[in-house]
Motif scaffolding. Structure first.
Motif, PDB file in Angstrom:
ATOM      1  N   PRO A  18       0.796  -1.232   0.000  1.00  0.00           N
ATOM      2  CA  PRO A  18       0.000   0.000   0.000  1.00  0.00           C
ATOM      3  C   PRO A  18       0.830   1.284   0.000  1.00  0.00           C
ATOM      4  O   PRO A  18       0.427   2.303  -0.555  1.00  0.00           O
ATOM      5  N   THR A  19       2.023   1.237   0.626  1.00  0.00           N
ATOM      6  CA  THR A  19       2.846   2.445   0.724  1.00  0.00           C
ATOM      7  C   THR A  19       4.075   2.407  -0.166  1.00  0.00           C
ATOM      8  O   THR A  19       4.698   3.446  -0.393  1.00  0.00           O
ATOM      9  N   ARG A  20       4.430   1.216  -0.639  1.00  0.00           N
ATOM     10  CA  ARG A  20       5.644   0.980  -1.415  1.00  0.00           C
ATOM     11  C   ARG A  20       6.882   1.451  -0.671  1.00  0.00           C
ATOM     12  O   ARG A  20       7.850   1.946  -1.262  1.00  0.00           O
ATOM     13  N   LYS A  21       6.864   1.278   0.624  1.00  0.00           N
ATOM     14  CA  LYS A  21       8.021   1.593   1.458  1.00  0.00           C
ATOM     15  C   LYS A  21       8.567   0.310   2.069  1.00  0.00           C
ATOM     16  O   LYS A  21       7.844  -0.662   2.282  1.00  0.00           O
ATOM     17  N   VAL A  22       9.876   0.331   2.363  1.00  0.00           N
ATOM     18  CA  VAL A  22      10.494  -0.786   3.075  1.00  0.00           C
ATOM     19  C   VAL A  22      10.160  -0.657   4.551  1.00  0.00           C
ATOM     20  O   VAL A  22      10.412   0.387   5.156  1.00  0.00           O
ATOM     21  N   VAL A  23       9.565  -1.684   5.129  1.00  0.00           N
ATOM     22  CA  VAL A  23       9.255  -1.723   6.557  1.00  0.00           C
ATOM     23  C   VAL A  23      10.035  -2.890   7.153  1.00  0.00           C
ATOM     24  O   VAL A  23       9.946  -4.020   6.656  1.00  0.00           O
ATOM     25  N   SER A  24      10.809  -2.621   8.186  1.00  0.00           N
ATOM     26  CA  SER A  24      11.769  -3.601   8.691  1.00  0.00           C
ATOM     27  C   SER A  24      11.162  -4.973   8.941  1.00  0.00           C
ATOM     28  O   SER A  24      11.693  -5.989   8.496  1.00  0.00           O
ATOM     29  N   HIS A  25      10.017  -5.026   9.633  1.00  0.00           N
ATOM     30  CA  HIS A  25       9.437  -6.326   9.965  1.00  0.00           C
ATOM     31  C   HIS A  25       8.980  -7.048   8.700  1.00  0.00           C
ATOM     32  O   HIS A  25       9.246  -8.243   8.528  1.00  0.00           O
ATOM     33  N   PHE A  26       8.297  -6.338   7.812  1.00  0.00           N
ATOM     34  CA  PHE A  26       7.868  -6.934   6.546  1.00  0.00           C
ATOM     35  C   PHE A  26       9.088  -7.473   5.787  1.00  0.00           C
ATOM     36  O   PHE A  26       9.068  -8.571   5.238  1.00  0.00           O
ATOM     37  N   ASN A  27      10.126  -6.664   5.752  1.00  0.00           N
ATOM     38  CA  ASN A  27      11.329  -6.993   5.004  1.00  0.00           C
ATOM     39  C   ASN A  27      11.963  -8.286   5.519  1.00  0.00           C
ATOM     40  O   ASN A  27      12.193  -9.231   4.752  1.00  0.00           O
ATOM     41  N   LYS A  28      12.233  -8.341   6.805  1.00  0.00           N
ATOM     42  CA  LYS A  28      12.930  -9.498   7.369  1.00  0.00           C
ATOM     43  C   LYS A  28      12.077 -10.761   7.337  1.00  0.00           C
ATOM     44  O   LYS A  28      12.549 -11.839   6.949  1.00  0.00           O
ATOM     45  N   ALA A  29      10.817 -10.638   7.747  1.00  0.00           N
ATOM     46  CA  ALA A  29       9.953 -11.814   7.788  1.00  0.00           C
ATOM     47  C   ALA A  29       9.725 -12.379   6.396  1.00  0.00           C
ATOM     48  O   ALA A  29       9.761 -13.606   6.194  1.00  0.00           O
ATOM     49  N   LEU A  47      14.966  -6.960  -7.637  1.00  0.00           N
ATOM     50  CA  LEU A  47      13.631  -7.535  -7.486  1.00  0.00           C
ATOM     51  C   LEU A  47      12.922  -6.866  -6.322  1.00  0.00           C
ATOM     52  O   LEU A  47      13.495  -6.730  -5.232  1.00  0.00           O
ATOM     53  N   ASP A  48      11.693  -6.432  -6.537  1.00  0.00           N
ATOM     54  CA  ASP A  48      10.832  -5.930  -5.472  1.00  0.00           C
ATOM     55  C   ASP A  48       9.729  -6.952  -5.229  1.00  0.00           C
ATOM     56  O   ASP A  48       9.001  -7.316  -6.158  1.00  0.00           O
ATOM     57  N   VAL A  49       9.617  -7.403  -3.990  1.00  0.00           N
ATOM     58  CA  VAL A  49       8.532  -8.292  -3.595  1.00  0.00           C
ATOM     59  C   VAL A  49       7.522  -7.464  -2.822  1.00  0.00           C
ATOM     60  O   VAL A  49       7.868  -6.831  -1.818  1.00  0.00           O
ATOM     61  N   LEU A  50       6.275  -7.429  -3.294  1.00  0.00           N
ATOM     62  CA  LEU A  50       5.237  -6.591  -2.695  1.00  0.00           C
ATOM     63  C   LEU A  50       4.403  -7.420  -1.734  1.00  0.00           C
ATOM     64  O   LEU A  50       3.905  -8.495  -2.077  1.00  0.00           O
ATOM     65  N   VAL A  51       4.235  -6.895  -0.521  1.00  0.00           N
ATOM     66  CA  VAL A  51       3.542  -7.625   0.541  1.00  0.00           C
ATOM     67  C   VAL A  51       2.494  -6.723   1.192  1.00  0.00           C
ATOM     68  O   VAL A  51       2.795  -5.589   1.556  1.00  0.00           O
ATOM     69  N   ASP A  52       1.286  -7.240   1.325  1.00  0.00           N
ATOM     70  CA  ASP A  52       0.222  -6.494   2.023  1.00  0.00           C
ATOM     71  C   ASP A  52       0.327  -6.648   3.520  1.00  0.00           C
ATOM     72  O   ASP A  52       0.183  -5.706   4.288  1.00  0.00           O
ATOM     73  N   GLU A  53       0.575  -7.865   3.981  1.00  0.00           N
ATOM     74  CA  GLU A  53       0.721  -8.144   5.402  1.00  0.00           C
ATOM     75  C   GLU A  53       1.547  -9.394   5.594  1.00  0.00           C
ATOM     76  O   GLU A  53       1.710 -10.207   4.683  1.00  0.00           O
TER      77      GLU A  53
END
Length: 260
Positions: free
Chosen positions: A194-205, A252-258
């Motif tokens: 939704p934001t197209r930003k890197v979020v640490s938890h999303f990124n690592k998990a 590569l960008d991997v897009l994640v909602d949750e």
């Protein structure tokens, strides 16, 4: 396929296993550089505790980490895959992989480290505290310390297949794939869709989940383009950018909602 991983700040205790045998670690071409860091780190932490905390960037609450570092040569050692903890490694779940996936992990995963340079998940190491961003008084910045030995050792380790780079910036600084190796390297970002930003938890998990998915599926992509297709087949939303010229890596960008 070679998968480059960052370590974790949090680590499990060393336990009561046999102590470290530096000569038994994988990538023997890094042995001399490892010995240099290990020697200075142990001496630093066996001396002035406050100076050691300042150099290592440790808070008062992490004072015990200094004493732990001082005993690295005699502390018990465990497989690196058991030592490293945290969000990425929790999501990867090495211990719960089936036998075939564990064999693939042992063959393909390489964890970068300020102390060890890089180790396989099967290499036995003690718990420690020393990030790649540390500047030791004698050796200087560890990222710079590792560049020369890494440049000699890592191209051979990379072989002729895909290199999947999941490292954070500090650890990526220790070795940058060049030339022909770069062309078959894919660096991955995880973006909150939704934001197209890197979020640490999303990124690592998500990086942990990606590695687990590849290991458990038995996917063996030969290059970045095949990796993109494999990840999409596994249910990931991937945007890929091929290199504009030779000697550059794929992005590569991997897009994640949750993240579950």
């Amino acid at each position: 396929m070679l998968v480059l991983l960052p370590p974790s700040e949090g680590k499990a205790s060393s336990g009561r296993g046999a102590p470290l045998k530096p000569e038994a670690l994988s990538l023997p071409g890094l042995t001399a550089a490892r010995e240099a860091v290990l020697t200075e780190l142990v001496e630093l932490c066996a001396g002035d505790e406050d100076k050691a905390r300042e150099v290592l960037g440790l808070s008062e609450g992490l004072r015990d980490e200094v004493a732990k570092n001082a005993e690295l040569r005699t502390a018990g050692a465990r497989p690196a895959g058991e030592i490293y903890t945290g969000v990425l490694y929790d999501s990867l779940g090495l211990a719960s992989l089936d036998t075939a996936a564990k064999r693939r992990a042992a063959r393909s995963l390489l964890v970068f480290s300020g102390l060890w340079g890089a180790v396989r998940v099967t290499d036995r190491i003690p718990s420690y505290r020393c990030s790649m961003g540390v500047k030791l008084p004698g050796l200087g910045a560890l990222g710079a310390h590792w560049r020369t030995p890494m440049a000699s050792v890592l191209p051979e380790v990379a072989g002729s297949g895909l290199v999947l780079d999941l490292r954070s910036a500090a650890y990526a600084a220790a070795w940058k794939p060049k030339g022909e190796v770069a062309g078959r390297t894919a660096s991955v970002r995880v973006l909150h869709a939704p934001t197209r930003k890197v979020v640490s938890h999303f990124n690592k998990a998500t990086k942990g989940r990606i590695v687990r998915s590849l290991l458990t599926s038995g996917a063996e992509p030969k290059g970045p383009a095949e990796l993109v297709e494999a990840l999409r087949d596994l249910g990931y939303v991937v945007e890929a950018q091929a290199p504009a010229k030779s000697g550059q890596s794929w992005s590569l960008d991997v897009l994640v909602d949750e993240v579950h």
